[in-house]
Design an enzyme around this catalytic site. Sequence first.
Site, PDB file in Angstrom:
ATOM      1  N   GLY A   1       1.964   1.766  -5.851  1.00  0.00           N
ATOM      2  CA  GLY A   1       1.543   1.873  -4.452  1.00  0.00           C
ATOM      3  C   GLY A   1       0.725   3.117  -4.163  1.00  0.00           C
ATOM      4  O   GLY A   1       0.283   3.300  -3.031  1.00  0.00           O
TER       5      GLY A   1
ATOM      6  N   HIS B   1       3.347  -1.753 -14.972  1.00  0.00           N
ATOM      7  CA  HIS B   1       2.381  -2.856 -14.908  1.00  0.00           C
ATOM      8  C   HIS B   1       3.029  -4.238 -14.887  1.00  0.00           C
ATOM      9  O   HIS B   1       2.325  -5.233 -14.661  1.00  0.00           O
ATOM     10  CB  HIS B   1       1.383  -2.735 -16.061  1.00  0.00           C
ATOM     11  CG  HIS B   1       0.495  -1.538 -15.899  1.00  0.00           C
ATOM     12  ND1 HIS B   1       0.821  -0.313 -16.411  1.00  0.00           N
ATOM     13  CD2 HIS B   1      -0.663  -1.375 -15.225  1.00  0.00           C
ATOM     14  CE1 HIS B   1      -0.116   0.560 -16.077  1.00  0.00           C
ATOM     15  NE2 HIS B   1      -1.028  -0.054 -15.361  1.00  0.00           N
TER      16      HIS B   1
ATOM     17  N   ASP C   1      -1.730  -2.847  -3.729  1.00  0.00           N
ATOM     18  CA  ASP C   1      -1.102  -1.866  -2.839  1.00  0.00           C
ATOM     19  C   ASP C   1      -1.180  -2.273  -1.359  1.00  0.00           C
ATOM     20  O   ASP C   1      -0.469  -1.718  -0.524  1.00  0.00           O
ATOM     21  CB  ASP C   1      -1.753  -0.492  -3.010  1.00  0.00           C
ATOM     22  CG  ASP C   1      -1.678   0.020  -4.435  1.00  0.00           C
ATOM     23  OD1 ASP C   1      -0.908  -0.556  -5.223  1.00  0.00           O
ATOM     24  OD2 ASP C   1      -2.386   0.980  -4.765  1.00  0.00           O
TER      25      ASP C   1
ATOM     26  N   GLU D   1       5.594   5.472  -6.468  1.00  0.00           N
ATOM     27  CA  GLU D   1       5.103   6.445  -7.459  1.00  0.00           C
ATOM     28  C   GLU D   1       4.512   7.705  -6.810  1.00  0.00           C
ATOM     29  O   GLU D   1       4.633   8.799  -7.341  1.00  0.00           O
ATOM     30  CB  GLU D   1       4.072   5.780  -8.364  1.00  0.00           C
ATOM     31  CG  GLU D   1       2.905   5.159  -7.580  1.00  0.00           C
ATOM     32  CD  GLU D   1       1.951   4.337  -8.428  1.00  0.00           C
ATOM     33  OE1 GLU D   1       2.134   4.247  -9.650  1.00  0.00           O
ATOM     34  OE2 GLU D   1       1.001   3.774  -7.843  1.00  0.00           O
TER      35      GLU D   1
HETATM   36  O1  F6P Z   1      -4.129   0.544  -7.057  1.00  0.00           O
HETATM   37  C1  F6P Z   1      -3.462  -0.444  -7.742  1.00  0.00           C
HETATM   38  C2  F6P Z   1      -2.538   0.152  -8.751  1.00  0.00           C
HETATM   39  O2  F6P Z   1      -1.799  -0.901  -9.315  1.00  0.00           O
HETATM   40  C3  F6P Z   1      -1.621   1.241  -8.197  1.00  0.00           C
HETATM   41  O3  F6P Z   1      -0.533   0.728  -7.525  1.00  0.00           O
HETATM   42  C4  F6P Z   1      -1.331   2.026  -9.435  1.00  0.00           C
HETATM   43  O4  F6P Z   1      -1.069   3.376  -9.180  1.00  0.00           O
HETATM   44  C5  F6P Z   1      -2.601   1.944 -10.193  1.00  0.00           C
HETATM   45  O5  F6P Z   1      -3.245   0.774  -9.810  1.00  0.00           O
HETATM   46  C6  F6P Z   1      -2.371   1.960 -11.677  1.00  0.00           C
HETATM   47  O6  F6P Z   1      -3.585   1.991 -12.308  1.00  0.00           O
HETATM   48  P1  F6P Z   1      -3.751   1.703 -13.878  1.00  0.00           P
HETATM   49  O7  F6P Z   1      -3.671   0.249 -14.078  1.00  0.00           O
HETATM   50  O8  F6P Z   1      -5.078   2.237 -14.201  1.00  0.00           O
HETATM   51  O9  F6P Z   1      -2.653   2.408 -14.564  1.00  0.00           O
END
Ligand code: F6P
Length: 372
Positions: free
Chosen positions: A184, A286, A141, A236
Amino acid sequence: MSKRKIGILTGGGDAPGLNAVIYTLVRSCQSMFDCELIGYKFGYRGLYNNDFMQLNRDTTSGILHKGGSILYNSNKDNLFNYDVVENGVHVKKDVSDVAIANMKKEGVDVLVVLGGDGTLTSARDFARKGVNVIGVPKTIDNDLSATEATFGFDTAVNIVTDNLGRLHTTAESHHRVLVVEVMGRSAGWICLHAGIAGSADVVLIPEIPYSIDGIVKKINERGANGRPFSIVAVTEGAVEKDGSAVIGKVVEDSPDSIRFGGVAAQIANKLEPLVEHEVRHCVLGHIQRGGDTSPADRILSARYGVKAAEMIRDGAFGNMVCLRNGNMEYIKLEDVLGSGSIGETSAGGAKTVDPNGELVRVAKAMGISFAD
Ligand code: F6P
């Protein structure tokens, strides 16, 4: 300097560049001083379970470019408030002393922690208990004010930019509006950078509340100018003018308990009756963290890794590596995360987009709408 035994762990979500830091840290430590390195698996959970692997040139060979972490990640497992089962019942306990005892047993005298604010808050708390800790900041982020850039961000921007390009051709073919959700959390850096580089028509970031009317206006303007399709890039954690954001779910036992998700679908549903086009949405999710690490992130990670090794050599413990004025430096973990009590992080550490900053002005000058 007597022989060091160094433990490394990667906490929080994965980010492209973690392996490049591990790769560089192992090689630079081994060339700078007498040492042995081990990597705890799944972040702090591995420290609690004393579950680790040897780290050397052989076990880290060929990982420089790979996303993810060879040590695996966990974005739960806070050892200062850990879920343990006692007499068949789940209870939360401070098990940090178990981790410290494990390190003592293995002769580990330095702990290098790669992670985001949650992981680094525990690193600060271990430093308070006398552990020789070095922190390395990690987040795609790019929202940490203590450092100018975090690895993983450039890779994510590249992936999002590439996908905006792909979505353009299909949107144009169908005369559709495509709403694309990007990561983000509460910082719009990925969306803003990729939105500019990938020619989004509308960019929605948490720092600039949006209105549906504002998005409709831009779509209609484009239609009137012979552009019957539009790309809306949305962070998001984007916030509507009434202050509402879309929360996907709440995950207990996680430092970042709020998981965003769903804003693109919601916006698409609201837009469809208001515009002449079919409106579809797409969540990049992801994908933004997967695959190979960009060359720029490999270089940045290598710089973080070498600096961490130099800090171990110099005994600069209780600090986090950071990039300041283009140079690798370090800053006290207490200054990054605040001096609150165990587990408490100060909110002052976040770096968000300045709504009046240069990059927003550049985007606006290019014709990008923020629907504000
Ligand atoms: O903080 C990094 C991040 O990739 C964010 O952009 C996202 O909201 C979050 O992690 C997602 O987390 P997870 O992998 O636990 O779904």
